[in-house]
Design a protein around this motif. Structure first.
Motif, PDB file in Angstrom:
ATOM      1  N   PHE A 337      43.572  99.907  46.985  1.00 46.06           N
ATOM      2  CA  PHE A 337      43.125  98.534  46.733  1.00 46.06           C
ATOM      3  C   PHE A 337      43.301  98.163  45.264  1.00 46.06           C
ATOM      4  O   PHE A 337      43.865  97.106  44.948  1.00 46.06           O
ATOM      5  N   GLN A 338      42.809  99.017  44.365  1.00 46.03           N
ATOM      6  CA  GLN A 338      42.883  98.701  42.941  1.00 46.03           C
ATOM      7  C   GLN A 338      44.327  98.620  42.460  1.00 46.03           C
ATOM      8  O   GLN A 338      44.669  97.769  41.623  1.00 46.03           O
ATOM      9  N   ARG A 343      48.484  93.936  40.792  1.00 47.84           N
ATOM     10  CA  ARG A 343      49.802  93.288  40.849  1.00 47.84           C
ATOM     11  C   ARG A 343      49.812  92.052  41.745  1.00 47.84           C
ATOM     12  O   ARG A 343      50.462  91.060  41.441  1.00 47.84           O
ATOM     13  N   ARG A 344      49.080  92.107  42.864  1.00 46.15           N
ATOM     14  CA  ARG A 344      49.207  91.074  43.886  1.00 46.15           C
ATOM     15  C   ARG A 344      47.955  90.238  44.082  1.00 46.15           C
ATOM     16  O   ARG A 344      47.973  89.266  44.837  1.00 46.15           O
ATOM     17  N   THR A 346      43.433  90.224  44.675  1.00 48.10           N
ATOM     18  CA  THR A 346      42.476  90.892  45.564  1.00 48.10           C
ATOM     19  C   THR A 346      42.650  90.485  47.030  1.00 48.10           C
ATOM     20  O   THR A 346      42.397  91.292  47.929  1.00 48.10           O
ATOM     21  N   LYS A 347      43.076  89.250  47.289  1.00 48.70           N
ATOM     22  CA  LYS A 347      43.220  88.817  48.681  1.00 48.70           C
ATOM     23  C   LYS A 347      44.339  89.579  49.390  1.00 48.70           C
ATOM     24  O   LYS A 347      44.156  90.053  50.516  1.00 48.70           O
ATOM     25  N   ARG A 348      45.491  89.683  48.741  1.00 50.59           N
ATOM     26  CA  ARG A 348      46.578  90.445  49.354  1.00 50.59           C
ATOM     27  C   ARG A 348      46.237  91.928  49.435  1.00 50.59           C
ATOM     28  O   ARG A 348      46.614  92.608  50.389  1.00 50.59           O
ATOM     29  N   ALA A 349      45.508  92.408  48.442  1.00 50.11           N
ATOM     30  CA  ALA A 349      45.106  93.818  48.469  1.00 50.11           C
ATOM     31  C   ALA A 349      44.175  94.084  49.641  1.00 50.11           C
ATOM     32  O   ALA A 349      44.276  95.125  50.308  1.00 50.11           O
ATOM     33  N   ALA A 350      43.261  93.154  49.912  1.00 53.65           N
ATOM     34  CA  ALA A 350      42.329  93.335  51.033  1.00 53.65           C
ATOM     35  C   ALA A 350      43.082  93.376  52.361  1.00 53.65           C
ATOM     36  O   ALA A 350      42.761  94.191  53.245  1.00 53.65           O
ATOM     37  N   ILE A 351      44.098  92.518  52.529  1.00 54.39           N
ATOM     38  CA  ILE A 351      44.874  92.533  53.769  1.00 54.39           C
ATOM     39  C   ILE A 351      45.649  93.841  53.898  1.00 54.39           C
ATOM     40  O   ILE A 351      45.707  94.448  54.977  1.00 54.39           O
ATOM     41  N   ALA A 352      46.239  94.296  52.800  1.00 59.67           N
ATOM     42  CA  ALA A 352      47.024  95.535  52.847  1.00 59.67           C
ATOM     43  C   ALA A 352      46.144  96.741  53.161  1.00 59.67           C
ATOM     44  O   ALA A 352      46.504  97.595  53.983  1.00 59.67           O
TER      45      ALA A 352
END
Length: 409
Positions: A337-338, A343-344, A346-352
């Motif tokens: 996540f971090q 780079r992308r 927090t929203k895209r990180a949460a989906i990934a």
């Protein structure tokens, strides 16, 4: 086109009426079309079932229109093979839309095998799903009521929320009850603080020195009663869901070993995807069904939007919450996540990360294994040379000369 289902029916469903088109093959091999309109009361649905059974219909297709398909599905699922189809996938020719034409179009598509049914869980799973979704709605309502309570306190010049982290905690609740009872002395109210909050008694005295009027006392009393009612109802729903999912206790324990997953998140997840993973060919297919992966749209050699699309909002909400919870842990998922958030966003990180968690869930349910975390330093260990080169480059940009010397074992 080749006829795949010789006896089928298409249903165009509305709140008060159902348009049904029954397609059968005649003695000459040509399709015979019969159209009839039914009501949506239980007796009307029984008439519809008998009408279909009289012609020995085997397959029935319907649009997923709001919640109006559910009573029909409940009554027909044990008698026919049902297909619940996304309305976007069966759009008819523009300019020729009526209820009769819609049901005829659905029946013709079904007859030639051009429809793909949506995933509809079994009856027990649907019942648990209704319970968990209702519990989620009540949890949101409780949060909204706590916010209303806080606004009422602000209107009374009470800044309790600026000092106490949780105004509905044990200390805050006793202070609010004393305010409702008529106590307005700030020093008396501040002495009700417990635990570490007692270190803030001087701040509490200043925060509680407000102008608490009779109408605000009435409002706070009603809001506290509403919150108590919601807490009691949510507790009953917790017990009911736990009882219905008791046979899956071992699977729930395995899933709770995934970082970010607690009891309630695990219950919500199982209610949405079920326990049977054989209905999904792979973990990638499960993620695609949940719309927790990038979309694929390419034309003329150009890649267009890769938005994740619309999927199950209740499942996505659970996975986003567990992803944010895992971000606060020193685990592989937390590091993932971090790493992406920098780079992308927090929203895209949460989906990934939610995508990764869903794939892990698939394997833990498909194979009765325990989750084995790769560790927070996995990405460093995966390519230590790249990490070394990146860090040396950053130091050189700061004006340092770097010479690396391996440390003795």
């Amino acid at each position: 086109m080749h006829v795949l289902h010789e006896r089928c029916c298409g249903l165009d469903i509305h709140k008060k009426s159902i348009a049904a088109c029954r397609l059968t093959l005649g003695p000459d091999g040509r399709p015979k079309k019969e159209v009839q309109t039914f009501g949506t009361m239980t007796a009307d649905l029984e008439d519809l079932a008998r009408w279909l059974e009289h012609a020995q219909v085997t397959h029935v297709a319907m649009e997923s229109t709001g919640v109006y398909w559910q009573p029909i599905y409940n009554l027909l699922e044990e008698r026919f093979t049902l297909l619940l189809v996304n309305a976007r996938h069966i759009k008819a020719v523009p300019g020729r839309k009526t209820d009769i034409r819609d049901c005829e179009w659905i029946a013709e598509l079904l007859q030639h095998g051009l429809l793909k049914g949506s995933f509809v869980p079994d009856r027990p799973e649907r019942e648990v799903r209704e319970l968990t979704r209702y519990r989620t709605s009540l949890t949101d309502e409780r949060s909204a009521e706590v916010n209303r309570l806080q606004k009422t306190l602000e209107g009374a010049n009470s800044k309790l929320s600026s000092v106490a982290t949780d105004i509905m905690g044990k200390s805050g609740r006793e202070m609010l009850e004393q305010l409702v009872a008529g106590t307005t002395a700030a020093a008396v109210l501040a002495e009700l603080a417990k635990g570490t909050l007692r270190n803030k008694i001087p701040e509490l005295e200043r925060a509680l020195a407000g102008r608490f009027g009779p109408h605000q006392r009435f409002l706070v009393a009603q809001q506290l009663a509403h919150i108590d009612f919601l807490d009691e109802t949510i507790l009953k729903l917790d017990q009911e869901v736990a009882e219905r999912q008791r046979p899956f206790e071992q699977a729930k324990e395995r899933l709770q070993t995934i970082p970010g997953f607690g009891r309630r998140a695990t219950e919500n997840l199982l209610a949405e995807i079920g326990m049977d993973m054989t209905r999904f060919a792979s973990a990638k297919q499960l993620a695609s069904w949940a719309r927790m992966c990038p979309g694929s749209e390419q034309s003329a050699g150009k890649r267009k939007s890769s938005a994740i699309g619309q999927g199950n909002p209740w499942l996505r909400r659970t996975l986003v919450q567990t992803a944010h919870a895992s971000a606060r842990t020193k685990t592989y998922l937390g590091a993932h996540f971090q790493r992406l958030a920098r780079r992308r966003g927090t929203k895209r990180a949460a989906i990934a990360v939610g995508h990764s968690q869903l794939k892990i869930v698939y394997h833990l349910l498909r194979l009765p294994v325990v989750y084995n975390d790769l560790g927070p330093d996995y990405f460093d260990r995966r390519d230590s040379t790249a990490l070394q080169r990146r860090l040396v480059t950053r130091l050189e940009h700061l004006g340092f000369e770097v010479a690396l010397k391996p440390r003795a074992a």
